[in-house]
Design an enzyme around this catalytic site. Sequence first.
Site, PDB file in Angstrom:
ATOM      1  N   ASN A 208       0.848  -1.193   0.000  1.00 44.90           N
ATOM      2  CA  ASN A 208       0.000   0.000   0.000  1.00 44.90           C
ATOM      3  C   ASN A 208       0.880   1.239   0.000  1.00 44.90           C
ATOM      4  O   ASN A 208       2.012   1.186   0.463  1.00 44.90           O
ATOM      5  CB  ASN A 208      -0.831   0.047   1.290  1.00 44.90           C
ATOM      6  N   PRO A 303      -5.221 -11.010   8.637  1.00 47.06           N
ATOM      7  CA  PRO A 303      -5.868 -10.705   9.922  1.00 47.06           C
ATOM      8  C   PRO A 303      -6.028  -9.192  10.059  1.00 47.06           C
ATOM      9  O   PRO A 303      -5.181  -8.432   9.592  1.00 47.06           O
ATOM     10  CB  PRO A 303      -4.875 -11.242  10.957  1.00 47.06           C
ATOM     11  N   LYS A 339     -15.563  -2.153  14.330  1.00 51.43           N
ATOM     12  CA  LYS A 339     -14.311  -2.672  14.893  1.00 51.43           C
ATOM     13  C   LYS A 339     -14.226  -2.472  16.406  1.00 51.43           C
ATOM     14  O   LYS A 339     -13.220  -2.790  17.021  1.00 51.43           O
ATOM     15  CB  LYS A 339     -13.110  -1.998  14.203  1.00 51.43           C
TER      16      LYS A 339
HETATM   17  O1  C5P Z   1     -10.720  -1.544   7.465  1.00 51.97           O
HETATM   18  P1  C5P Z   1      -9.633  -0.586   7.101  1.00 51.97           P
HETATM   19  O2  C5P Z   1      -8.436  -1.232   6.507  1.00 51.97           O
HETATM   20  O3  C5P Z   1     -10.088   0.579   6.257  1.00 51.97           O
HETATM   21  O4  C5P Z   1      -9.218   0.059   8.500  1.00 51.97           O
HETATM   22  C1  C5P Z   1      -8.126   0.911   8.652  1.00 51.97           C
HETATM   23  C2  C5P Z   1      -7.592   0.811  10.032  1.00 51.97           C
HETATM   24  O5  C5P Z   1      -7.436  -0.555  10.399  1.00 51.97           O
HETATM   25  C3  C5P Z   1      -6.222   1.412  10.172  1.00 51.97           C
HETATM   26  O6  C5P Z   1      -6.118   1.918  11.496  1.00 51.97           O
HETATM   27  C4  C5P Z   1      -5.286   0.236   9.951  1.00 51.97           C
HETATM   28  O7  C5P Z   1      -4.055   0.404  10.594  1.00 51.97           O
HETATM   29  C5  C5P Z   1      -6.075  -0.909  10.585  1.00 51.97           C
HETATM   30  N1  C5P Z   1      -5.902  -2.214   9.936  1.00 51.97           N
HETATM   31  C6  C5P Z   1      -5.277  -3.233  10.623  1.00 51.97           C
HETATM   32  N2  C5P Z   1      -5.164  -4.465  10.068  1.00 51.97           N
HETATM   33  C7  C5P Z   1      -5.655  -4.705   8.816  1.00 51.97           C
HETATM   34  C8  C5P Z   1      -6.283  -3.687   8.111  1.00 51.97           C
HETATM   35  C9  C5P Z   1      -6.389  -2.443   8.685  1.00 51.97           C
HETATM   36  O8  C5P Z   1      -4.811  -3.015  11.750  1.00 51.97           O
HETATM   37  N3  C5P Z   1      -5.523  -5.904   8.300  1.00 51.97           N
END
Ligand code: C5P
Length: 399
Positions: A208, A303, A339
């Site tokens: 990313n 995860p 979450k």
């Molecule tokens: O669901 P999404 O990826 O948009 O959520 C973003 C948040 O979730 C961020 O704080 C990111 O660091 C965390 N995240 C995570 N593990 C993942 C995906 C996102 O900790 N696999």
Amino acid sequence: MLLANKHILLGVTGGIAAYKTPDLVRKLTAQGATVRVVITHAAAEFVSPMSLQAVSGNPVHHTLLDPAAEAAMGHIELAKWADILLIAPATANCLAKLAMGLADDLLTTLYLATTAKVILAPAMNQQMWKAPATQVNLSTLQQRGVSVLGPADGEQACGDVGVGRMLEPMDIVCQLTATPTELLKGKKVVITAGPTREELDPVRYITNHSSGKMGYAIAEAAVAAGARVELISGPVTLSPPVGCSLHNAISAEQMHQRVMQNIDEADIFIATAAVADYRPKQVASQKIKKNNDELTLTFVKNPDILKDVANLPNAPFTVGFAAESENVETYARKKLVTKKLAMIAANDISAQGLGFNSDKNALHVIWKEGEKKLPATSKTSLAQSLIALIAEQYNKKST
Ligand code: C5P
């Protein structure tokens, strides 16, 4: 009254933002500070010393060589009186003089003569801010331990648009009240930062966009606030902030593992990492050959580190980030609930010049009982405001 009994020496230099300083003085005194103002000749063209005297309740200091002022409180005495020397607005000229160590007026002399914490809120035209000379002066001062608040991005008095606006008085006060190292004293804070890499084969990976700058700035702000910081970082090219423990991770699974190894007894968890949501189902042991026009890969879900931490039996105060390109607030609010987060910091990735690899960002921070918009500014400055907000809400929850 977060500044109770603090002696603040406010230096006002000659920029248009000087007109905001009576409001700044009022906000500082409202937090319990005693404020004395030192004003340069140029600043007196923009704001009346009489107004500053009225709001501070103290005579305003103008010149080095004023016998009456020296008899009342000499400049060395004034330098010793201060707990904090705050210069707002600090012009490009002021930064240059401080960096050079000139002492040709009262304010620059006080800077040399004081052992107080020095904090600058620069304000100038965006091109002057970007000028290499200004940036060199700034980093010289920062290396000497001077703190810099802002400047903010936006429309300028001259009609330009860019970075150079003085932070609003409220934001300066918020950051000053956040400066004491007691804010997160003794707290354990775990932070994820940077991207993850998901291997496809021995030479390729998917990832990313993420420089890690926001997470590293948050780690630095948390250390400065007195926290014990465990920084779990994906692959970035940044040096870890002094005073935090760094744990490297490459893939999302590794990052998940490092977090879980370090989460015990954490008070706060902040997930800034741009974690890859999926990884290739199979990692090819040899380089994939380009024999076909199309390549189909199967991905499996990684995860969700943030969700897993937030759902732990003794979950810390958990803060997530939501980088969104549309419906930013709606998606962020949804994430906060699904979450089970304590707080979410949303940023609009479509905003020009902010986020990802930029040094600047803006955040809309949302929690169950409230929200706060932190306007566009440097990631360093933004991180300090965010840590102050997290500490405030964490303390409310834990008392
Ligand atoms: O669901 P999404 O990826 O948009 O959520 C973003 C948040 O979730 C961020 O704080 C990111 O660091 C965390 N995240 C995570 N593990 C993942 C995906 C996102 O900790 N696999």
